[in-house]
Design a protein around this motif. Structure first.
Motif, PDB file in Angstrom:
ATOM      1  N   LEU A 366      34.699 -15.299 -13.871  1.00  0.00           N
ATOM      2  CA  LEU A 366      34.917 -15.320 -15.314  1.00  0.00           C
ATOM      3  C   LEU A 366      36.261 -14.645 -15.595  1.00  0.00           C
ATOM      4  O   LEU A 366      36.545 -13.573 -15.048  1.00  0.00           O
ATOM      5  N   SER A 367      37.058 -15.283 -16.416  1.00  0.00           N
ATOM      6  CA  SER A 367      38.358 -14.713 -16.791  1.00  0.00           C
ATOM      7  C   SER A 367      38.215 -14.138 -18.187  1.00  0.00           C
ATOM      8  O   SER A 367      37.910 -14.863 -19.140  1.00  0.00           O
ATOM      9  N   ILE A 368      38.424 -12.839 -18.274  1.00  0.00           N
ATOM     10  CA  ILE A 368      38.245 -12.150 -19.558  1.00  0.00           C
ATOM     11  C   ILE A 368      39.619 -11.864 -20.157  1.00  0.00           C
ATOM     12  O   ILE A 368      40.408 -11.095 -19.590  1.00  0.00           O
ATOM     13  N   GLN A 369      39.874 -12.534 -21.261  1.00  0.00           N
ATOM     14  CA  GLN A 369      41.163 -12.329 -21.929  1.00  0.00           C
ATOM     15  C   GLN A 369      41.084 -11.047 -22.771  1.00  0.00           C
ATOM     16  O   GLN A 369      40.104 -10.865 -23.500  1.00  0.00           O
ATOM     17  N   VAL A 370      42.105 -10.201 -22.624  1.00  0.00           N
ATOM     18  CA  VAL A 370      42.074  -8.909 -23.326  1.00  0.00           C
ATOM     19  C   VAL A 370      43.035  -8.952 -24.507  1.00  0.00           C
ATOM     20  O   VAL A 370      44.206  -9.343 -24.360  1.00  0.00           O
ATOM     21  N   LYS A 371      42.519  -8.577 -25.674  1.00  0.00           N
ATOM     22  CA  LYS A 371      43.309  -8.605 -26.906  1.00  0.00           C
ATOM     23  C   LYS A 371      44.585  -7.768 -26.747  1.00  0.00           C
ATOM     24  O   LYS A 371      44.548  -6.679 -26.153  1.00  0.00           O
ATOM     25  N   ASP A 372      45.674  -8.290 -27.258  1.00  0.00           N
ATOM     26  CA  ASP A 372      46.986  -7.637 -27.203  1.00  0.00           C
ATOM     27  C   ASP A 372      47.423  -7.325 -25.770  1.00  0.00           C
ATOM     28  O   ASP A 372      48.196  -6.382 -25.540  1.00  0.00           O
ATOM     29  N   ALA A 373      46.883  -8.073 -24.814  1.00  0.00           N
ATOM     30  CA  ALA A 373      47.254  -7.894 -23.402  1.00  0.00           C
ATOM     31  C   ALA A 373      47.182  -6.419 -22.981  1.00  0.00           C
ATOM     32  O   ALA A 373      48.041  -5.918 -22.240  1.00  0.00           O
ATOM     33  N   ASP A 374      46.163  -5.740 -23.459  1.00  0.00           N
ATOM     34  CA  ASP A 374      46.041  -4.301 -23.198  1.00  0.00           C
ATOM     35  C   ASP A 374      45.527  -4.051 -21.770  1.00  0.00           C
ATOM     36  O   ASP A 374      44.337  -4.158 -21.480  1.00  0.00           O
ATOM     37  N   LYS A 375      46.482  -3.669 -20.928  1.00  0.00           N
ATOM     38  CA  LYS A 375      46.181  -3.503 -19.502  1.00  0.00           C
ATOM     39  C   LYS A 375      45.296  -2.290 -19.224  1.00  0.00           C
ATOM     40  O   LYS A 375      44.744  -2.144 -18.135  1.00  0.00           O
TER      41      LYS A 375
END
Ligand SMILES: Cc1ncc(COP(=O)(O)O)c(C=O)c1O
Length: 423
Positions: A366-375
């Motif tokens: 599963l690829s979880i996209q993180v809001k604002d690319a918050d690493k």
């Protein structure tokens, strides 16, 4: 309607009735400084080590120590034919006939060798279609093939893109590309399971569409082999290549798989590079013979292969052979479905799963996209020994692997994720 439930009790219960649970014991699970198992979700990048790998490698070290060069013939598993011991299991895993499969080299090398044969550009039909988010190595490989044949990479690469505001590819958009530009396209080279989104493309549809326009169809199966059941033979794709160090647990940088469809197996006119290892094995050691290419996938080998790496592959494939891809896939669908269910229950708008919802269109990742690319979310997970990987620009990839991940791993991972998201 999903029958999944929240709560640790449910996860524990699922592990108790899981027929594959005994295989976890057969892997080394990395541990933290207190001896506690990591929660390992990166089998999509590097699979864990089967404990049997050492025994298999030790056998070859022992034979090498005791027999030296005579091991080629006299080793317990004679090295001269060692790759053949892997073929049947590998063929079963990817749904191929033994003549269609060989283990050799590494993935990108195999893609190049396959393009030597199956990328046959003409002045007017020379373009190559890849996914807009193809793995960089594949993009570099096709660009360099175009240049090698005297074409400009910018004109020669056609990108199959998701629509504006979408993450996933639609097969009808590929159809549109082929309808408009099919006469200019020589090759489709597509990731069977996309490394970033985890989307599994219907290979049969892909081959049918490509062939209808006279294109060759090749697959990068790095994220598919040992994960989904790609039925390569029935799909009729022309060729495929994959690494074995991800879901096939064969060790870092280990050898790769190669598939050439049976329809090309006896075509001696195909252009290809040659070495002594794709020369007729009956006369290979007569030396001073003109090149006589072998039939099938073996006809793409060049060199005698590294046995120590093959031994680790054999350890893993023997386990796959024992379990069977049917059982692996069955558990995988359930385990990833459970993972998705728990993440969706969090109902947190800082994260979004971009992998297809339909289990037929994904493997275990599963690829979880993180809001604002918050690493920092990925960093926090790593700090608490939950091993996932971050892929630029904004995705955490997590793969519960059916051979060694448990329902409890998934439960604990999502509990931690919840905690971190609420920090
Ligand atoms: C989809 C995909 N293609 C190609 C590669 C490159 O593999 P290799 O370095 O074994 O050639 C990778 C590596 O992770 C991959 O994930």
């Amino acid at each position: 309607m999903s029958t999944y439930k929240t709560g640790l009790e449910y996860a524990v219960q699922q592990d108790l009735c899981d027929e594959l649970s005994k295989y976890r014991e057969q892997f080394h699970i990395p541990k933290d400084e207190n001896g506690k198992n990591w929660l390992y979700f990166t089998g999509n990048s590097l699979g864990l080590q089967p404990k049997s790998a050492k025994t298999y490698i030790d056998q070859e070290l022992k034979d090498w120590a005791n027999l030296g060069v005579r091991g080629h013939i006299e080793a317990t598993n004679p090295w001269i034919t060692y790759h053949e011991f892997l073929t049947d299991s590998m063929a079963k895993i990817v749904g191929a006939k033994p003549i269609e499969v060989v283990i050799m080299n590494t993935l990108t090398t195999n893609l190049h060798l396959l393009m030597v044969s199956f990328y046959k550009p003409t002045k007017s039909k020379f373009k190559i279609v890849i996914e807009s988010d193809a793995f960089p190595s594949d993009r570099y490989a096709v660009e360099s093939q175009l240049k090698f044949h005297g074409f400009n990479a910018e004109d020669g690469v056609i990108l199959w893109k998701p629509r504006e505001g979408e993450e996933l590819l639609r097969i009808e958009d590929l159809e549109t590309i082929l309808n408009k530009q099919g006469d200019e396209i020589a090759l489709l080279l597509i990731g069977g399971v996309n490394y970033y989104t985890g989307q599994y493309i219907d290979l049969k549809k892909l081959a049918t569409l490509g062939h209808a326009k006279g294109c060759m169809v090749g697959i990068d199966l790095a994220h598919g082999a040992g994960n989904i059941e790609p039925n390569l033979h029935d799909s009729k794709v022309d060729f495929a290549a994959w690494c074995t160090y991800k879901y096939l647990n064969s060790g870092p940088g280990s050898l790769a798989g190669l598939f050439v469809h049976e329809k090309h197996a006896f075509n001696k006119d195909l252009k290809r590079f040659a070495g002594w290892w794709n020369h007729n094995k009956e006369t290979r050691f007569n030396m001073r013979q003109p090149f006589d290419v072998m039939a099938g996938a073996e006809g793409w080998q060049l060199s005698n292969p590294p046995i120590l790496s093959m031994a680790a592959i054999k350890a893993s494939l023997d386990m796959f052979n024992e379990v069977g891809m049917g059982a692996i896939r069955k558990k995988s669908i359930k385990l990833t479905g459970y993972f998705e269910y728990l993440i969706n229950k969090l109902d947190n708008n800082s994260i979004k799963i971009i992998t297809p919802k339909n289990p037929e269109e994904r493997g275990c990742q599963l690829s979880i996209q993180v809001k604002d690319a918050d690493k920092s979310l990925h960093q926090r997970l790593t700090e608490v020994h939950i091993i996932t990987d971050w892929r630029e620009p904004d995705v955490i990839r997590c793969a519960p692997v059916p051979l060694y991940n448990t329902f409890e791993d998934v439960y604990r991972m999502v509990e931690k994720l919840k905690e971190i998201l609420n920090e």
